[in-house]
Scaffold this motif. Structure first.
Motif, PDB file in Angstrom:
ATOM      1  N   PHE A 214       0.850  -1.188   0.000  1.00  0.00           N
ATOM      2  CA  PHE A 214       0.000   0.000   0.000  1.00  0.00           C
ATOM      3  C   PHE A 214       0.886   1.239   0.000  1.00  0.00           C
ATOM      4  CE2 PHE A 214       0.961  -0.963   4.363  1.00  0.00           C
ATOM      5  CZ  PHE A 214       1.096   0.256   4.998  1.00  0.00           C
ATOM      6  N   GLU A 215       0.455   2.257  -0.712  1.00  0.00           N
ATOM      7  CA  GLU A 215       1.189   3.514  -0.719  1.00  0.00           C
ATOM      8  C   GLU A 215       0.286   4.618  -1.259  1.00  0.00           C
ATOM      9  OE1 GLU A 215       5.385   5.604  -2.128  1.00  0.00           O
ATOM     10  OE2 GLU A 215       5.136   3.433  -2.316  1.00  0.00           O
ATOM     11  N   ARG A 216       0.426   5.783  -0.647  1.00  0.00           N
ATOM     12  CA  ARG A 216      -0.337   6.955  -1.065  1.00  0.00           C
ATOM     13  C   ARG A 216       0.531   7.843  -1.955  1.00  0.00           C
ATOM     14  NH1 ARG A 216      -4.408   8.471   2.269  1.00  0.00           N
ATOM     15  NH2 ARG A 216      -3.229   7.655   4.046  1.00  0.00           N
ATOM     16  N   GLY A 217      -0.074   8.414  -2.997  1.00  0.00           N
ATOM     17  CA  GLY A 217       0.604   9.425  -3.789  1.00  0.00           C
ATOM     18  C   GLY A 217       1.443   8.921  -4.943  1.00  0.00           C
ATOM     19  N   LEU A 218       1.258   7.667  -5.349  1.00  0.00           N
ATOM     20  CA  LEU A 218       2.013   7.152  -6.491  1.00  0.00           C
ATOM     21  C   LEU A 218       1.578   7.825  -7.790  1.00  0.00           C
ATOM     22  CD1 LEU A 218       2.008   3.323  -5.741  1.00  0.00           C
ATOM     23  CD2 LEU A 218       3.904   4.921  -5.414  1.00  0.00           C
ATOM     24  N   GLN A 219       2.524   7.975  -8.688  1.00  0.00           N
ATOM     25  CA  GLN A 219       2.229   8.487 -10.026  1.00  0.00           C
ATOM     26  C   GLN A 219       1.923   7.321 -10.965  1.00  0.00           C
ATOM     27  OE1 GLN A 219       1.937  11.710 -10.735  1.00  0.00           O
ATOM     28  NE2 GLN A 219       2.427  12.201  -8.593  1.00  0.00           N
ATOM     29  N   PRO A 220       1.262   7.581 -12.097  1.00  0.00           N
ATOM     30  CA  PRO A 220       0.885   6.481 -13.005  1.00  0.00           C
ATOM     31  C   PRO A 220       2.050   5.597 -13.415  1.00  0.00           C
ATOM     32  CG  PRO A 220      -0.259   8.489 -13.646  1.00  0.00           C
ATOM     33  CD  PRO A 220       0.712   8.878 -12.566  1.00  0.00           C
ATOM     34  N   TRP A 221       3.203   6.200 -13.673  1.00  0.00           N
ATOM     35  CA  TRP A 221       4.352   5.401 -14.125  1.00  0.00           C
ATOM     36  C   TRP A 221       4.930   4.537 -13.007  1.00  0.00           C
ATOM     37  CZ3 TRP A 221       4.039  10.732 -15.021  1.00  0.00           C
ATOM     38  CH2 TRP A 221       4.509  11.546 -13.969  1.00  0.00           C
ATOM     39  N   ASP A 222       4.622   4.882 -11.751  1.00  0.00           N
ATOM     40  CA  ASP A 222       5.119   4.080 -10.637  1.00  0.00           C
ATOM     41  C   ASP A 222       4.483   2.692 -10.596  1.00  0.00           C
ATOM     42  OD1 ASP A 222       6.765   6.119  -9.522  1.00  0.00           O
ATOM     43  OD2 ASP A 222       5.025   7.025  -8.561  1.00  0.00           O
ATOM     44  N   PHE A 223       3.210   2.595 -11.000  1.00  0.00           N
ATOM     45  CA  PHE A 223       2.474   1.352 -10.780  1.00  0.00           C
ATOM     46  C   PHE A 223       1.882   0.719 -12.024  1.00  0.00           C
ATOM     47  CE2 PHE A 223      -0.689   4.755 -10.167  1.00  0.00           C
ATOM     48  CZ  PHE A 223      -1.732   4.321 -10.982  1.00  0.00           C
ATOM     49  N   ALA A 224       2.018   1.347 -13.188  1.00  0.00           N
ATOM     50  CA  ALA A 224       1.327   0.840 -14.383  1.00  0.00           C
ATOM     51  C   ALA A 224       1.682  -0.610 -14.685  1.00  0.00           C
ATOM     52  CB  ALA A 224       1.647   1.729 -15.584  1.00  0.00           C
ATOM     53  N   ALA A 225       2.952  -0.939 -14.730  1.00  0.00           N
ATOM     54  CA  ALA A 225       3.367  -2.317 -15.024  1.00  0.00           C
ATOM     55  C   ALA A 225       3.149  -3.223 -13.820  1.00  0.00           C
ATOM     56  CB  ALA A 225       4.831  -2.342 -15.460  1.00  0.00           C
ATOM     57  N   GLY A 226       3.515  -2.763 -12.642  1.00  0.00           N
ATOM     58  CA  GLY A 226       3.418  -3.591 -11.451  1.00  0.00           C
ATOM     59  C   GLY A 226       1.999  -3.987 -11.112  1.00  0.00           C
ATOM     60  N   ALA A 227       1.050  -3.082 -11.313  1.00  0.00           N
ATOM     61  CA  ALA A 227      -0.351  -3.411 -11.028  1.00  0.00           C
ATOM     62  C   ALA A 227      -0.842  -4.528 -11.930  1.00  0.00           C
ATOM     63  CB  ALA A 227      -1.217  -2.166 -11.186  1.00  0.00           C
ATOM     64  N   LEU A 228      -0.462  -4.495 -13.199  1.00  0.00           N
ATOM     65  CA  LEU A 228      -0.862  -5.577 -14.103  1.00  0.00           C
ATOM     66  C   LEU A 228      -0.234  -6.900 -13.670  1.00  0.00           C
ATOM     67  CD1 LEU A 228      -2.341  -6.501 -16.669  1.00  0.00           C
ATOM     68  CD2 LEU A 228      -0.261  -5.949 -17.952  1.00  0.00           C
ATOM     69  N   LEU A 229       1.008  -6.864 -13.227  1.00  0.00           N
ATOM     70  CA  LEU A 229       1.649  -8.086 -12.732  1.00  0.00           C
ATOM     71  C   LEU A 229       0.831  -8.704 -11.601  1.00  0.00           C
ATOM     72  CD1 LEU A 229       5.346  -6.876 -12.688  1.00  0.00           C
ATOM     73  CD2 LEU A 229       4.566  -8.936 -13.859  1.00  0.00           C
ATOM     74  N   VAL A 230       0.411  -7.885 -10.642  1.00  0.00           N
ATOM     75  CA  VAL A 230      -0.370  -8.396  -9.514  1.00  0.00           C
ATOM     76  C   VAL A 230      -1.689  -8.979 -10.000  1.00  0.00           C
ATOM     77  CG1 VAL A 230      -1.572  -7.768  -7.385  1.00  0.00           C
ATOM     78  CG2 VAL A 230       0.706  -6.838  -7.853  1.00  0.00           C
ATOM     79  N   GLN A 231      -2.372  -8.269 -10.862  1.00  0.00           N
ATOM     80  CA  GLN A 231      -3.677  -8.743 -11.347  1.00  0.00           C
ATOM     81  C   GLN A 231      -3.538 -10.043 -12.126  1.00  0.00           C
ATOM     82  OE1 GLN A 231      -4.548  -5.119 -13.423  1.00  0.00           O
ATOM     83  NE2 GLN A 231      -5.780  -4.289 -11.754  1.00  0.00           N
ATOM     84  N   GLU A 232      -2.524 -10.135 -12.964  1.00  0.00           N
ATOM     85  CA  GLU A 232      -2.340 -11.353 -13.753  1.00  0.00           C
ATOM     86  C   GLU A 232      -1.824 -12.512 -12.906  1.00  0.00           C
ATOM     87  OE1 GLU A 232      -3.054 -12.230 -16.944  1.00  0.00           O
ATOM     88  OE2 GLU A 232      -4.213 -10.366 -16.986  1.00  0.00           O
ATOM     89  N   ALA A 233      -1.315 -12.211 -11.712  1.00  0.00           N
ATOM     90  CA  ALA A 233      -0.899 -13.263 -10.778  1.00  0.00           C
ATOM     91  C   ALA A 233      -2.044 -13.663  -9.840  1.00  0.00           C
ATOM     92  CB  ALA A 233       0.300 -12.792  -9.963  1.00  0.00           C
ATOM     93  N   GLY A 234      -3.238 -13.156 -10.105  1.00  0.00           N
ATOM     94  CA  GLY A 234      -4.399 -13.536  -9.322  1.00  0.00           C
ATOM     95  C   GLY A 234      -4.752 -12.599  -8.195  1.00  0.00           C
ATOM     96  N   GLY A 235      -4.066 -11.472  -8.109  1.00  0.00           N
ATOM     97  CA  GLY A 235      -4.308 -10.520  -7.036  1.00  0.00           C
ATOM     98  C   GLY A 235      -5.279  -9.421  -7.424  1.00  0.00           C
ATOM     99  N   VAL A 236      -5.472  -8.509  -6.485  1.00  0.00           N
ATOM    100  CA  VAL A 236      -6.406  -7.393  -6.648  1.00  0.00           C
ATOM    101  C   VAL A 236      -5.635  -6.097  -6.411  1.00  0.00           C
ATOM    102  CG1 VAL A 236      -8.569  -6.358  -5.879  1.00  0.00           C
ATOM    103  CG2 VAL A 236      -8.257  -8.849  -5.768  1.00  0.00           C
ATOM    104  N   VAL A 237      -5.905  -5.102  -7.246  1.00  0.00           N
ATOM    105  CA  VAL A 237      -5.294  -3.785  -7.101  1.00  0.00           C
ATOM    106  C   VAL A 237      -6.402  -2.745  -7.133  1.00  0.00           C
ATOM    107  CG1 VAL A 237      -3.651  -2.105  -8.026  1.00  0.00           C
ATOM    108  CG2 VAL A 237      -3.197  -4.561  -8.278  1.00  0.00           C
ATOM    109  N   SER A 238      -6.391  -1.847  -6.149  1.00  0.00           N
ATOM    110  CA  SER A 238      -7.365  -0.755  -6.114  1.00  0.00           C
ATOM    111  C   SER A 238      -6.643   0.558  -5.871  1.00  0.00           C
ATOM    112  CB  SER A 238      -8.387  -0.976  -4.993  1.00  0.00           C
ATOM    113  OG  SER A 238      -9.142  -2.140  -5.204  1.00  0.00           O
ATOM    114  N   ARG A 239      -7.238   1.615  -6.371  1.00  0.00           N
ATOM    115  CA  ARG A 239      -6.702   2.965  -6.163  1.00  0.00           C
ATOM    116  C   ARG A 239      -7.842   3.838  -5.656  1.00  0.00           C
ATOM    117  NH1 ARG A 239      -5.117   7.330 -10.008  1.00  0.00           N
ATOM    118  NH2 ARG A 239      -3.203   8.329  -9.236  1.00  0.00           N
ATOM    119  N   PHE A 240      -7.679   4.329  -4.445  1.00  0.00           N
ATOM    120  CA  PHE A 240      -8.738   5.071  -3.782  1.00  0.00           C
ATOM    121  C   PHE A 240      -8.408   6.555  -3.743  1.00  0.00           C
ATOM    122  CE2 PHE A 240      -8.277   0.924  -1.647  1.00  0.00           C
ATOM    123  CZ  PHE A 240      -9.507   0.370  -1.961  1.00  0.00           C
ATOM    124  N   GLU A 241      -9.396   7.384  -4.028  1.00  0.00           N
ATOM    125  CA  GLU A 241      -9.236   8.812  -3.811  1.00  0.00           C
ATOM    126  C   GLU A 241      -9.300   9.083  -2.311  1.00  0.00           C
ATOM    127  OE1 GLU A 241      -8.394  10.866  -6.184  1.00  0.00           O
ATOM    128  OE2 GLU A 241      -8.531   9.247  -7.654  1.00  0.00           O
TER     129      GLU A 241
END
Length: 267
Positions: A214-241
């Motif tokens: 978990f981390e607050r304040g990430l920019q799009p380039w920080d998580f774009a690839a990593g979030a897909l990795l988690v999702q394709e590995a069966g995990g869940v990724v959410s981004r909350f305002e």
């Protein structure tokens, strides 16, 4: 209209090839020493000449291979797409680690559709390469997440408590809020890691080396690839305002994701 199924595998192969080349350049530049080129939001949020050189390499490769695609890079901003595909790039994720000679830095490259706003895009492919460790994590939508030839899967069970990772923003004014969040999340954690590269942390969640992140304040380039990795590995990724205008990203297996999300949303 993009043929997602047909495009994702090809885009993953291109992302992986460029990430490895870019990572090798970053490693070579680090071996001969780095120079600070500028600061970003604060003195701690540094840019190195290597960041800029590595991003130029990535952008030039993409322009040569896919000249109509868009580009969103940490150092050079955005470029519009005529194909529907946009590349979201962090040339050196973990710049402070890189500058200090710590090995936990990476190159992160993702191909998305839907523009450069994470709220509207769909990630098609991604690659995260950690050159010092020589580890290449890749994913393509519908094709799973991989470390080399090993297919990845998130951890679903955490009987001893969850091993979590997080990060802190560079603005000192945000640290009290981040530390308060950590205190709350530690009620469900086995332990906490703070590695300094969001892309690596997300890759480790996908690989089961971490249970959640978990981390607050990430920019799009920080998580774009990593979030897909988690999702394709069966995990869940959410981004909350959040009320602080610094969105919170939470990733992990479904159980850990839901428990961390409940905690951070109650703050």
């Amino acid at each position: 209209m993009i043929d997602v199924t047909g495009a994702a595998q090809q885009l993953r192969e291109l992302a992986a090839d460029i990430a490895r080349e870019a990572g090798d350049l970053a490693r070579r530049r680090r071996a001969v020493g780095v120079s600070l080129a500028a600061t970003k939001s604060t003195v701690a949020d540094i840019v190195t000449e290597a960041d800029r050189e590595v991003e130029r390499l990535i952008r030039d490769r993409l322009n040569a291979e896919r000249p109509g695609d868009g580009f969103l890079g940490e150092e050079s901003g955005a470029g519009e797409s005529s194909t529907g595909v946009t590349w979201v790039v962090d040339p050196i994720d973990g710049t402070v680690n890189y500058a200090y000679g710590m090995p936990a830095y990476s190159v992160s490259i993702a191909a998305v559709t839907g523009g450069d706003d994470p709220a509207h895009w769909q990630a098609l492919a991604g690659a995260v390469y950690a050159p010092v460790f020589d580890e290449l994590f890749t994913a393509a939508r519908g094709e799973g997440a991989w470390l080399g030839a090993i297919r990845l899967a998130v951890n679903e069970e955490t009987p001893a408590g969850a091993l979590l990772a997080t990060g802190f923003g560079y603005d000192p004014a945000t640290h009290d809020g981040d530390l308060a969040t950590v205190r709350e999340v530690m009620t469900m954690a086995r332990d906490l890691r703070r590695g300094g590269s969001a892309a690596i942390d997300l890759s480790y969640v996908a690989a089961g080396r971490l249970d959640g992140y978990f981390e607050r304040g990430l920019q799009p380039w920080d998580f774009a690839a990593g979030a897909l990795l988690v999702q394709e590995a069966g995990g869940v990724v959410s981004r909350f305002e959040t009320a602080s205008a610094r969105p919170m990203l939470v990733a992990g297996g479904a159980g850990v994701h839901d428990r961390v999300s409940a905690i951070v949303n109650n703050k």
